[in-house]
Motif scaffolding. Structure first.
Motif, short mmCIF file in Angstrom:
data_model
loop_
_atom_site.label_atom_id
_atom_site.label_comp_id
_atom_site.label_asym_id
_atom_site.label_seq_id
_atom_site.Cartn_x
_atom_site.Cartn_y
_atom_site.Cartn_z
N GLN A 1 0.24 0.84 -4.91
CA GLN A 1 -0.73 1.58 -5.16
C GLN A 1 -0.40 3.18 -5.25
O GLN A 1 0.25 3.61 -4.58
CB GLN A 1 -2.03 1.46 -3.84
CG GLN A 1 -3.22 2.28 -4.09
CD GLN A 1 -4.02 1.81 -2.92
OE1 GLN A 1 -3.75 1.37 -1.98
NE2 GLN A 1 -5.40 2.64 -2.85
N THR A 2 -1.08 3.96 -6.26
CA THR A 2 -0.95 5.38 -6.13
C THR A 2 -1.29 5.95 -4.96
O THR A 2 -2.55 5.68 -4.74
CB THR A 2 -1.51 5.97 -7.55
OG1 THR A 2 -0.89 5.20 -8.59
CG2 THR A 2 -1.45 7.41 -7.62
N GLN A 3 -0.66 6.86 -4.33
CA GLN A 3 -1.06 7.74 -3.19
C GLN A 3 -1.09 9.22 -3.80
O GLN A 3 -0.08 9.57 -4.45
CB GLN A 3 0.26 7.52 -2.28
CG GLN A 3 0.04 6.00 -1.75
CD GLN A 3 -1.31 5.72 -1.06
OE1 GLN A 3 -1.63 6.40 -0.24
NE2 GLN A 3 -1.85 4.85 -1.56
N THR A 4 -1.90 9.98 -3.21
CA THR A 4 -2.12 11.32 -3.57
C THR A 4 -2.45 12.18 -2.25
O THR A 4 -3.24 11.63 -1.38
CB THR A 4 -3.42 11.65 -4.54
OG1 THR A 4 -3.06 10.88 -5.91
CG2 THR A 4 -3.41 13.12 -4.98
N GLN A 5 -1.98 13.18 -2.07
CA GLN A 5 -2.08 14.05 -1.07
C GLN A 5 -2.42 15.70 -1.42
O GLN A 5 -1.85 16.11 -2.41
CB GLN A 5 -1.03 14.42 0.10
CG GLN A 5 -1.56 15.24 1.09
CD GLN A 5 -0.68 14.92 2.52
OE1 GLN A 5 0.08 13.96 2.35
NE2 GLN A 5 -0.60 15.93 3.43
N MET B 1 0.66 -1.25 0.13
CA MET B 1 -0.10 0.12 -0.06
C MET B 1 0.81 1.23 -0.04
O MET B 1 0.39 2.40 0.49
CB MET B 1 -1.15 0.05 1.11
CG MET B 1 -2.08 0.83 0.98
SD MET B 1 -3.35 0.37 1.83
CE MET B 1 -4.28 1.64 2.25
N THR C 1 1.18 13.56 -5.94
CA THR C 1 0.98 12.23 -6.45
C THR C 1 2.39 11.39 -6.48
O THR C 1 3.11 11.94 -6.88
CB THR C 1 0.20 12.05 -7.52
OG1 THR C 1 -1.18 13.11 -7.49
CG2 THR C 1 -0.18 10.98 -8.19
N TYR D 1 2.63 3.26 1.43
CA TYR D 1 2.67 4.28 2.35
C TYR D 1 3.25 5.48 1.96
O TYR D 1 3.96 5.95 2.58
CB TYR D 1 2.99 3.84 3.90
CG TYR D 1 1.84 3.50 4.40
CD1 TYR D 1 0.71 4.04 4.67
CD2 TYR D 1 1.87 2.29 5.26
CE1 TYR D 1 -0.25 3.70 5.46
CE2 TYR D 1 0.94 1.67 5.96
CZ TYR D 1 -0.39 2.38 6.18
OH TYR D 1 -1.37 2.21 6.92
#
Length: 107
Positions: free
Chosen positions: A95-99, A12, A88, A14
């Motif tokens: 998994q792609t993560q975006t804030q 995931m 991003t 992180y």
């Protein structure tokens, strides 16, 4: 980096993008009109993830800046205009993560 797809969730990413560590620099200086966004990309075990594509987008203008993490998982965007940004992080097998809502002031 070993990626397992057997019940472990794509580690995931992180990508705490080190979004937590997306150390948004906001030290005030009267002569500077730009700010910096930098951080370290980690997986769920805390290991760095080199070669991650990091995209920083100015939410107001749509202007985007692309970079990759170094061998030590670090990324840096040193000369950005003040404003709201979206970060991003993408890496194959994760998994792609975006804030969103990263507020950047001038240094």
């Amino acid at each position: 980096m070993e990626v397992r797809k057997n019940g472990q969730r794509h580690a995931m990413f992180y990508l705490l993008l080190c979004l937590l560590t997306a150390c948004v620099s906001s030290v005030l200086n009267a002569q500077t009109t730009t700010g910096s966004i930098y951080g370290t990309v980690l997986d769920t075990t805390g290991a760095v993830v080199p070669g991650t594509q990091v995209i920083v987008k100015n939410a107001a203008t749509g202007e985007t800046f692309n970079g990759k993490t170094t061998d030590s998982g670090d990324y840096s965007f040193p000369t950005l205009k003040p404003g709201e940004y979206v970060i991003t992080a993408q890496h194959e097998g994760f998994q792609t993560q975006t804030q969103q809502g990263i507020h950047l002031d001038a240094n």
